[in-house]
Design a protein around this motif. Structure first.
Motif, short mmCIF file in Angstrom:
data_model
loop_
_atom_site.label_atom_id
_atom_site.label_comp_id
_atom_site.label_asym_id
_atom_site.label_seq_id
_atom_site.Cartn_x
_atom_site.Cartn_y
_atom_site.Cartn_z
N ASP A 136 0.79 -1.22 0.00
CA ASP A 136 0.00 0.00 0.00
C ASP A 136 0.83 1.27 0.00
O ASP A 136 0.30 2.36 -0.24
CB ASP A 136 -0.94 0.02 1.21
N THR A 137 2.12 1.16 0.31
CA THR A 137 2.99 2.33 0.27
C THR A 137 4.23 2.00 -0.54
O THR A 137 4.58 0.82 -0.74
CB THR A 137 3.39 2.80 1.68
N TYR A 138 4.90 3.05 -0.98
CA TYR A 138 6.03 2.88 -1.88
C TYR A 138 7.16 3.81 -1.45
O TYR A 138 6.92 4.99 -1.15
CB TYR A 138 5.62 3.18 -3.33
N ARG A 139 8.35 3.25 -1.46
CA ARG A 139 9.54 4.03 -1.07
C ARG A 139 10.34 4.37 -2.32
O ARG A 139 10.68 3.49 -3.12
CB ARG A 139 10.39 3.23 -0.09
N VAL A 153 5.29 7.17 -0.32
CA VAL A 153 3.99 7.65 -0.75
C VAL A 153 3.03 6.48 -0.87
O VAL A 153 3.43 5.32 -0.93
CB VAL A 153 4.10 8.38 -2.11
N SER A 154 1.74 6.78 -0.94
CA SER A 154 0.72 5.75 -1.13
C SER A 154 0.21 5.72 -2.57
O SER A 154 -0.51 4.81 -2.95
CB SER A 154 -0.45 5.98 -0.17
N ASP A 155 0.58 6.73 -3.36
CA ASP A 155 0.16 6.81 -4.75
C ASP A 155 1.13 6.03 -5.63
O ASP A 155 2.16 5.55 -5.16
CB ASP A 155 0.11 8.28 -5.18
N THR A 156 0.82 5.93 -6.91
CA THR A 156 1.73 5.26 -7.86
C THR A 156 2.29 6.26 -8.86
O THR A 156 2.69 5.91 -9.96
CB THR A 156 1.01 4.13 -8.60
N ILE A 157 2.30 7.52 -8.47
CA ILE A 157 2.94 8.57 -9.23
C ILE A 157 3.61 9.50 -8.23
O ILE A 157 3.07 9.77 -7.15
CB ILE A 157 1.93 9.35 -10.11
N TYR A 158 4.81 9.93 -8.56
CA TYR A 158 5.54 10.82 -7.65
C TYR A 158 6.33 11.82 -8.48
O TYR A 158 6.98 11.46 -9.47
CB TYR A 158 6.48 10.03 -6.75
N MET A 159 6.25 13.09 -8.09
CA MET A 159 7.01 14.15 -8.72
C MET A 159 8.09 14.61 -7.76
O MET A 159 7.79 15.16 -6.70
CB MET A 159 6.08 15.30 -9.13
N ASP A 160 9.32 14.34 -8.13
CA ASP A 160 10.47 14.64 -7.27
C ASP A 160 11.14 15.93 -7.75
O ASP A 160 11.77 15.97 -8.80
CB ASP A 160 11.47 13.49 -7.32
N PHE A 161 10.97 17.00 -6.99
CA PHE A 161 11.65 18.26 -7.31
C PHE A 161 13.07 18.18 -6.78
O PHE A 161 13.30 17.98 -5.59
CB PHE A 161 10.87 19.44 -6.73
N VAL A 162 14.01 18.33 -7.69
CA VAL A 162 15.41 18.01 -7.39
C VAL A 162 16.29 19.24 -7.28
O VAL A 162 17.50 19.17 -7.48
CB VAL A 162 15.97 17.04 -8.46
N ASN A 163 15.69 20.38 -6.95
CA ASN A 163 16.49 21.60 -6.79
C ASN A 163 17.66 21.40 -5.84
O ASN A 163 18.74 21.97 -6.04
CB ASN A 163 15.60 22.74 -6.26
N ASP A 164 17.44 20.61 -4.80
CA ASP A 164 18.50 20.40 -3.81
C ASP A 164 19.67 19.60 -4.36
O ASP A 164 20.77 19.64 -3.79
CB ASP A 164 17.93 19.69 -2.57
N LEU A 165 19.45 18.90 -5.47
CA LEU A 165 20.51 18.07 -6.04
C LEU A 165 21.29 18.78 -7.14
O LEU A 165 22.37 18.33 -7.52
CB LEU A 165 19.92 16.77 -6.59
N GLY A 166 20.73 19.87 -7.68
CA GLY A 166 21.42 20.63 -8.71
C GLY A 166 20.68 20.64 -10.02
O GLY A 166 19.51 20.25 -10.11
N TYR A 220 16.81 6.07 -10.19
CA TYR A 220 15.77 5.93 -9.18
C TYR A 220 15.46 4.46 -8.94
O TYR A 220 15.58 3.62 -9.84
CB TYR A 220 14.50 6.65 -9.63
N LYS A 221 15.03 4.20 -7.73
CA LYS A 221 14.54 2.88 -7.34
C LYS A 221 13.24 3.06 -6.58
O LYS A 221 13.14 3.93 -5.71
CB LYS A 221 15.57 2.15 -6.46
N VAL A 222 12.26 2.24 -6.90
CA VAL A 222 10.98 2.27 -6.20
C VAL A 222 10.73 0.88 -5.62
O VAL A 222 10.87 -0.13 -6.30
CB VAL A 222 9.82 2.68 -7.13
N GLU A 223 10.35 0.86 -4.33
CA GLU A 223 10.05 -0.38 -3.62
C GLU A 223 8.64 -0.30 -3.05
O GLU A 223 8.20 0.76 -2.60
CB GLU A 223 11.04 -0.61 -2.49
N GLY A 224 7.94 -1.43 -3.06
CA GLY A 224 6.65 -1.52 -2.39
C GLY A 224 6.83 -1.99 -0.96
O GLY A 224 7.67 -2.85 -0.67
N LEU A 225 6.05 -1.40 -0.04
CA LEU A 225 6.11 -1.76 1.38
C LEU A 225 4.77 -2.29 1.81
O LEU A 225 3.73 -1.67 1.57
CB LEU A 225 6.49 -0.54 2.22
#
Length: 526
Positions: free
Chosen positions: A49-52, A68-81, A88-93
């Motif tokens: 039900d959740t994803y890392r 997150v609990s959704d199956t879409i994620y928007m990662d704003f990467v300003n902190d990375l440059g 990326y890696k996505v895991e189900g929990l």
């Protein structure tokens, strides 16, 4: 497993094949790199039900980004440059916090040109009307909330006016290859079939419909019948679709024919209450004319008179426009706030103009460039209306945080408390992105300044899966993750109009529209 994520792959195929930094390996994880964010999608995993989400850059170890609990994620990467190469890696929990790896994928971000930024804003906003549509009808949901405040009883309530605006977004999506012509055709078949069976009142749809049943959903106690204005916004969109498909294949021509039938069945003359020289907004089978709301200019409803005069079967006289809407010249004024001339009296906002949607809703299809009559030059009027609204925000007499040359735009939208028609003189410190973005044809540079500020400086606070959220208030530290169809639709439509003229060209090519404009004394063209 392939069947689970194949629809995602098919939907993203046009973007994956045309954009640098996309990945299409064997992983079910689909990633897309933009300028300052990366979008990830993956198939839902049964029992998880959740994803890392974790990320690695420059070959370093993975670090956690979100759960997150959704199956879409928007990662704003300003902190990375900037201009990043990421993996990326996505895991189900599951409920025991046990993890299953769903997939890994590589992606790049890159600095965008202004054209690429516009592509992104349009595409994301288009998704409100494609991915976010009510499934049975294919039409636009009235609202979508992503902040946990979604009114579940409204999940299938569609807005007729917002759907009309959204049709221009769907057409842009076909034209720009975000969906195939066949996919677009299937969606419009669903839409016109639904509208043909839905509740109508003398050929006019209500403000809201239940997307599952096609039955009227009252917008208010007495507003449970025909809504002429919202139906005008809807038909403004449908006529553009008709022109798009008019010379198509047999299946496409059938859509055009169905729209033509719906158009001919709209009884505009009924909404004059028996031949009065004015149009009325509402009629109810239960309350009849009790709402008694005549359309007197100037506001967002000009397109209603244009279409009523253009009707091939139930037209209204030119007197309804000149004596009703224009009040025999009483519509004119001579105000010059901030040095910008307002030619027309804005109802309830004569001094500095009303909310900016008045410069958008009637002009999604109706091209204001070169549009003139005895009362106004509508391009100059709308441009000045926009510049006045902007100047008010720059002057910022309320001292609101964030206001300035790169954050302006007051219009009807969500507010910190409820819903409000924000405008100069009635300013609650709330900026509505649709105000500046939908004004892009009038103020391309000034509107682009707002787009850049919102995306680069506010980022995830204001930009989500369907584009910029409806409203924000830096003053109140208020950033709701909510959308309204009537605000999203004009964004993609008006930006496209400035870039290619698609919507304007289609609507203005309708012969009845040209005849109706001449009937009312309009000049058209640059």
């Amino acid at each position: 497993m392939l069947k689970t994520y194949l629809p995602i792959l098919l939907f993203l195929l046009p973007f994956l094949s045309s954009c640098e930094g996309d990945t299409r390996d064997e992983s079910p994880l689909i990633v897309k790199g933009y300028d300052r964010h990366v979008e990830l999608r993956w198939p839902k995993q049964e029992g998880y039900d959740t994803y890392r989400i974790s990320v690695s850059s420059a070959g370093n170890q993975y670090t956690a980004r979100a759960t997150v609990s959704d199956t879409i994620y928007m990662d704003f990467v300003n902190d990375l440059g900037n201009n990043l190469s990421l993996r990326y890696k996505v895991e189900g929990l599951n409920t025991q916090n046990q993890a299953i790896e769903i997939g890994e994928a590589e992606v790049q971000t890159k600095d965008f040109s202004e054209e690429e930024l516009l592509d992104m804003v349009q595409y994301y906003t288009f998704r409100y009307f494609w991915e976010g549509a009510e499934p049975n009808s294919g039409l636009a949901r009235e609202r979508i909330h992503l902040d946990g405040e979604y009114p579940q009883d409204d999940a299938h309530i569609i807005t007729t006016g917002g759907s009309g605006f959204g049709m221009y977004g769907l057409l842009a999506g076909i034209d720009r290859g975000w969906v195939t012509r066949e996919e677009g055709t299937a969606r419009f078949e669903k839409i016109v079939n639904f509208l043909g069976e839905a509740d109508r009142f003398y050929g006019v749809w209500p403000h809201w419909l239940d997307g599952e049943t096609g039955k009227v959903k009252p917008f208010g106690q007495k507003d449970n019948g025909g809504d002429l204005v919202e139906s005008a916004f809807l038909m403004q969109g449908l006529l553009a679709v008709r022109e798009f498909y008019r010379e198509g294949n047999e299946r496409e021509k059938a859509i055009a024919d169905q729209i033509d039938q719906l158009w001919q069945e709209m009884e505009w003359d009924w909404y004059t209450q028996g031949g009065q020289d004015v149009l009325y907004w509402h009629w109810s089978p239960e309350y009849e004319w009790e709402m008694n709301f005549p359309l007197l200019g100037y506001d967002e409803t000009l397109i209603t008179y244009i279409l009523a005069a253009s009707s091939p079967t139930h037209t209204v006289s030119a007197d309804a426009y000149h004596k009703g809407w224009a009040r025999e010249g009483g519509i004119n004024t001579d105000k010059n706030p901030y040095g910008h001339h307002l030619m027309l009296k804005h109802n309830g906002a004569e001094e500095m103009g009303g909310p900016l949607f008045w410069a958008h809703y009637s002009y999604i299809g109706l091209n204001p460039k070169g549009l003139k009559d005895r009362y106004a030059d509508y391009w100059e009027h709308n441009k000045n209306h926009t510049l006045i609204n902007r100047a008010w925000c720059i002057e910022n007499t309320g001292g609101y945080k964030g206001y300035g040359e790169d954050l302006w735009g007051l219009t009807a939208s969500y507010s910190v408390k409820g819903y409000a028609a924000h405008k100069p003189g009635s300013d609650l410190g709330v900026i509505s992105p649709t105000a500046a973005l939908s004004s892009y044809p009038y103020t391309p540079k000034e509107s682009m300044d707002v787009i850049k500020n919102l995306y680069y400086n506010y980022g995830e606070k204001v930009f989500g899966r369907y584009g910029f959220y409806d409203a924000l208030s830096p003053e109140a530290n208020w950033y709701p993750e909510r959308y309204l169809a009537i605000d999203q639709g004009p964004i993609v439509a008006m930006i496209e109009n400035q870039r290619s003229g698609l919507g304007w060209n289609l609507f203005m090519s309708a012969p009845e529209v040209q005849q109706g404009l001449k009937k009312l004394g309009f000049q058209t063209g640059n």
